[in-house]
Write a protein that holds these residues in place. Structure first.
Motif, short mmCIF file in Angstrom:
data_model
loop_
_atom_site.label_atom_id
_atom_site.label_comp_id
_atom_site.label_asym_id
_atom_site.label_seq_id
_atom_site.Cartn_x
_atom_site.Cartn_y
_atom_site.Cartn_z
N HIS A 56 -1.01 -0.36 -7.20
CA HIS A 56 0.19 0.46 -6.98
C HIS A 56 0.49 1.36 -8.17
CE1 HIS A 56 2.01 -0.19 -3.10
NE2 HIS A 56 1.67 -1.47 -3.14
N GLN A 57 -0.08 1.08 -9.34
CA GLN A 57 0.08 1.98 -10.48
C GLN A 57 -0.53 3.35 -10.21
OE1 GLN A 57 -0.52 -0.12 -14.55
NE2 GLN A 57 -1.94 -1.08 -13.11
N GLU B 71 -0.30 7.21 -6.15
CA GLU B 71 -0.14 8.64 -5.92
C GLU B 71 -1.39 9.40 -6.31
OE1 GLU B 71 3.37 10.09 -7.81
OE2 GLU B 71 4.72 8.78 -6.68
N GLY C 156 1.35 -0.08 1.59
CA GLY C 156 2.50 0.77 1.33
C GLY C 156 3.78 -0.02 1.19
N GLU C 157 4.79 0.34 1.97
CA GLU C 157 6.10 -0.31 1.90
C GLU C 157 6.06 -1.74 2.44
OE1 GLU C 157 8.68 0.84 0.39
OE2 GLU C 157 7.76 2.76 -0.11
N THR D 69 4.06 -3.96 1.36
CA THR D 69 3.35 -4.74 0.35
C THR D 69 3.96 -6.12 0.14
OG1 THR D 69 2.45 -2.82 -0.81
CG2 THR D 69 2.71 -4.84 -2.09
N ASP E 212 8.54 -4.34 -7.67
CA ASP E 212 9.02 -3.04 -7.23
C ASP E 212 7.81 -2.11 -7.29
OD1 ASP E 212 10.05 -0.53 -6.83
OD2 ASP E 212 11.47 -0.59 -8.50
N ILE E 213 7.27 -1.74 -6.14
CA ILE E 213 6.01 -0.99 -6.12
C ILE E 213 6.14 0.40 -6.70
CG2 ILE E 213 5.11 -2.31 -4.17
CD1 ILE E 213 5.77 0.07 -2.37
N LYS E 214 7.36 0.88 -6.90
CA LYS E 214 7.57 2.19 -7.51
C LYS E 214 7.65 2.13 -9.03
CE LYS E 214 7.99 4.05 -3.40
NZ LYS E 214 6.91 4.89 -2.84
N ASN E 215 7.68 0.92 -9.56
CA ASN E 215 7.83 0.71 -11.00
C ASN E 215 6.47 0.32 -11.58
OD1 ASN E 215 8.39 -0.25 -13.59
ND2 ASN E 215 10.38 -1.10 -13.00
N SER E 216 5.73 1.31 -12.08
CA SER E 216 4.37 1.06 -12.57
C SER E 216 4.31 0.07 -13.73
CB SER E 216 3.69 2.37 -12.96
OG SER E 216 3.45 3.16 -11.81
N CYS F 119 4.64 -3.32 -12.27
CA CYS F 119 3.42 -3.70 -11.53
C CYS F 119 2.36 -4.23 -12.50
CB CYS F 119 2.88 -2.51 -10.76
SG CYS F 119 3.84 -2.04 -9.30
#
Length: 311
Positions: free
Chosen positions: A208-209, A212, A227-228, A230, A277-281, A284
């Motif tokens: 997830h890091q 993008e 994705g969401e 996860t 939190d998959i948005k928080n590299s 992760c």
């Protein structure tokens, strides 16, 4: 010979390679990921699980320290060889991903030929370690190289490269039984299966890091696949890992310390899912690295159980 200082790789933190290693060695040590040893630990842990569980089955821990030391050296060396191979095959992709563009090959600090020579050297050291075991274990260890060689190409063709990584990183779950008994018992197969699912889970967190960047350059992963979803996927994967490893303990007639170790392992995995939190590299990466501690909890339980069963 490389004499300029290698820049710190993006996902590396302060370590002995960056601060103390001779300048000319740093690109090579980075290729082998000695500046980021977490992968070596994660490769090592299934080896230690298997060795300890096999020692418990045998009721004899006399060889366990020696096997543990061999697996330690072998895991660090062969993970280094695997990472070097990965960087050779990914050299045209790494310069397009923020986290990997500072690796030695895309950064121009090591040529592909130099990296290949270094990889062969690491493999030779690994072979010396492997030759300390019996013939069956030697053959079992060599067989893993097919999977290791295939792994870097999987991210180009499937959203499930973590499955192939799991097959490779969990191979040590077979090696303890191969070294102890010159055979692979059903308990070892269940341990292997459980470890594979565990690897898929923790490497999804790791992937997830790069989600993008991977999407832009066409690299596939379970992070993009789930994705969401996860959190749900991890709950399924980690639950299955605990059940399969529990099956291995049951088949091996493990005692209460092993089960306590498994319970602690399971609690750690639950903690990861809750915090993720998959948005928080950075988070992760932290949770991915914490799997070493999860694996060590299980290792401790298995070792205590082996010692008690040998008395």
């Amino acid at each position: 010979m490389i004499i300029e200082a290698a820049p710190r790789v993006a996902d590396s933190t302060g370590n002995w390679v960056d601060s103390h290693a001779p300048l000319w060695t740093r690109p090579y040590l980075q290729l082998a990921r000695f500046d980021r040893p977490i992968g070596s630990w994660l490769l090592l842990l299934p080896c230690w699980w298997s060795a300890a569980l096999a020692a418990g089955v045998a009721g004899d821990v006399s060889q366990l320290p020696w096997f543990a030391a061999l697996f330690f050296v072998g895991a660090f060396v062969m993970r280094g060889a695997g990472c070097t191979w990965n960087d050779i095959t990914d050299r045209d992709l790494d310069d397009k991903v923020e986290r990997t563009k500072s690796r030695p090959i895309p950064a121009g600090l090591v040529t592909t030929k130099q990296a290949a020579v270094f990889m062969v050297l690491q493999c030779l050291i690994g072979l010396v370690v492997l030759l300390q075991f019996n013939g069956f274990a030697i053959a079992t260890g060599i067989a893993s190289l097919i999977i290791v060689a295939a792994y870097p190409f999987m991210k180009r063709i499937t959203y499930w490269p973590q499955v192939v990584l799991g097959l490779a990183f969990s191979w040590g779950a077979l090696m303890g039984f191969a070294a102890t008994f010159a055979r692979i018992d059903p308990a070892a197969l269940l341990l292997y299966a459980g470890s594979i699912v565990w690897v898929i889970g923790y490497d999804t967190i790791y992937a997830h890091q790069d989600a993008e960047d991977d999407l832009m350059v066409g690299i596939k992963s379970t992070a993009l696949k789930f994705g969401e979803r996860t959190h749900t996927a991890l709950a399924v994967l980690y639950s299955l890992a605990v059940l399969l490893i529990g099956g291995a303990l049951f088949m091996a007639h493990a005692g209460w310390p092993a089960w306590i170790g498994l319970a602690a392992f399971a609690a750690h995995l639950v903690h990861q899912i809750v915090r993720l939190d998959i948005k928080n590299s950075p988070l992760c990466l932290k949770l991915f690295k914490s799997n070493r501690d999860a694996g060590l909890l299980l290792t401790a339980g298995l070792v205590v159980d082996a010692v008690l069963r040998s008395l």
